[in-house]
Enzyme design. Structure first.
Site, PDB file in Angstrom:
ATOM      1  CB  THR A   1      32.543 -17.223 -89.317  1.00 56.84           C
ATOM      2  OG1 THR A   1      31.979 -16.851 -90.658  1.00 56.84           O
ATOM      3  CG2 THR A   1      31.712 -16.453 -88.473  1.00 56.84           C
TER       4      THR A   1
ATOM      5  CG  HIS B   1      34.304 -21.638 -93.117  1.00 51.10           C
ATOM      6  ND1 HIS B   1      34.237 -21.456 -94.772  1.00 51.10           N
ATOM      7  CD2 HIS B   1      35.622 -21.664 -93.232  1.00 51.10           C
ATOM      8  CE1 HIS B   1      35.386 -21.401 -95.073  1.00 51.10           C
ATOM      9  NE2 HIS B   1      36.426 -21.684 -94.056  1.00 51.10           N
ATOM     10  CG  LEU B   2      33.125 -24.773 -86.771  1.00 54.14           C
ATOM     11  CD1 LEU B   2      34.047 -25.291 -85.854  1.00 54.14           C
ATOM     12  CD2 LEU B   2      32.012 -25.554 -86.901  1.00 54.14           C
ATOM     13  CG  HIS B   3      29.328 -19.653 -90.975  1.00 54.57           C
ATOM     14  ND1 HIS B   3      30.709 -18.736 -91.429  1.00 54.57           N
ATOM     15  CD2 HIS B   3      29.539 -20.365 -92.270  1.00 54.57           C
ATOM     16  CE1 HIS B   3      30.933 -18.853 -92.638  1.00 54.57           C
ATOM     17  NE2 HIS B   3      30.275 -20.224 -93.013  1.00 54.57           N
ATOM     18  CG  ASP B   4      25.249 -19.807 -86.839  1.00 56.41           C
ATOM     19  OD1 ASP B   4      25.333 -18.618 -87.347  1.00 56.41           O
ATOM     20  OD2 ASP B   4      24.149 -20.283 -87.647  1.00 56.41           O
TER      21      ASP B   4
END
Length: 315
Positions: A212, A252-255
């Site tokens: 991620t 940050h585009l974790h999900d």
């Protein structure tokens, strides 16, 4: 125990239609973006949202889930099932308000008014019911602590093992974590639940911080993408993401990456790995038979293209 092979949506036969999907979530700003991406992805039929405490207490994550449904108004209104208010054996970690705001969604104002959610069984029961009904066709996307999933396993592990694919935003394998214990947050909140899930023989796809952190989003990128899709949904997205940009200068585009890899697993290079779970949620490699697939190298530009294209409907 031999790890079952995850069932890839890219391998589905023609005419099978969208993938029956349940999302276990704790909104949370990046959870909110992930839900928007899921609702904009025709490959996914989001049947239900099971809600857990994590980024915020359960009362907040439940309210935030209902807010997002009210704003986005997906063509299929999902069942909302409330789950665990605390981890299995320890108190809920108090999150920092500068991460998600005091309410979990950046303290944005002017949300639409809400009515009470319809009566629903608890999240663990809802997960088991969906697993029984859909079996291998079902995909579970887990975006928060795994408490609800562990409780569902305790109810009916056999039904849960029939789920075709479980995609988890979880862990830090070869990189540092983002908590004082050097673990990733979701694993740190309820390591006991993580351990039970990894030991259950599910078809697990793990999307850790290793992956991620390759998905950096700048404020001007998001605003440019939303600028062509003006309307109430775009306005809400700009409002609830501002807290993260103020705090970090980027996201940050974790999900959302977990949702993107559900839609298109080819966006990542995967490695079959055995993961052991430490006392405080550390998720590290170990010798022995693999118990999950781990997303390693991400085609970040392709993922961002998917994300921007599907995040917000054209008004």
């Amino acid at each position: 125990m031999t790890l079952p092979t995850p069932l890839s949506p890219l391998g589905r036969g023609q005419g099978e239609g969208p993938i029956p999907t349940v999302i276990d979530t704790d909104p949370g700003i990046d959870d909110a973006l992930a839900l928007m991406l899921a609702w904009g992805s025709p490959e996914l039929d989001v049947l239900a949202l099971t809600v857990v405490a994590g980024n915020a207490p359960l009362a907040d994550t439940a309210r935030n889930t209902a807010r997002l449904v009210a704003v986005r108004r997906p063509s299929r209104l999902p069942q909302i099932a409330l789950g665990a208010a605390a981890p299995l054996r320890r108190p809920l970690v108090k999150t920092a308000a500068d991460e998600h705001g005091g309410d979990g969604l950046g303290d944005a104002v002017d949300w639409p008014p809400l009515t009470g959610p319809p009566a629903s069984p608890p999240a663990a029961e809802a997960l088991v019911s969906l697993a029984r009904a859909h079996g291998e066709r079902l995909t579970l996307i887990a975006l928060g602590p795994l408490t609800n999933v562990a409780l569902a396993l305790r109810l009916d592990a056999e039904a849960m093992r029939r789920i075709g694919r479980v995609v988890m935003m979880l862990g830090a394998v070869d990189v540092r974590g983002n908590t004082p214990a050097d673990a990733e947050f979701n694993a740190y909140v309820d390591p006991d639940a993580v351990r039970e899930v990894f030991e259950a023989g599910l078809r697990l796809d793990m999307v850790p911080l290793d992956a991620t952190r390759q998905t950096r989003l700048e404020r001007d990128q998001l605003h440019a993408a939303l600028g062509a899709r003006l309307g109430p949904v775009a306005d809400r997205i700009e409002a609830f993401t501002e807290q993260s940009f103020r705090t970090w200068g980027y996201m940050h585009l974790h999900d959302p990456l977990a949702v993107g890899l559900t839609v298109d697993p080819s966006l990542a290079q995967w490695e079959s790995v055995r993961i052991v779970v430490g006392e405080d949620g550390q998720t590290r490699r170990a010798a022995g038979a693999p118990n999950c697939r781990v997303a390693r190298i991400i085609q970040a530009e392709r993922f961002l293209g998917l994300f921007f294209d599907r995040l917000c409907p054209v008004s």
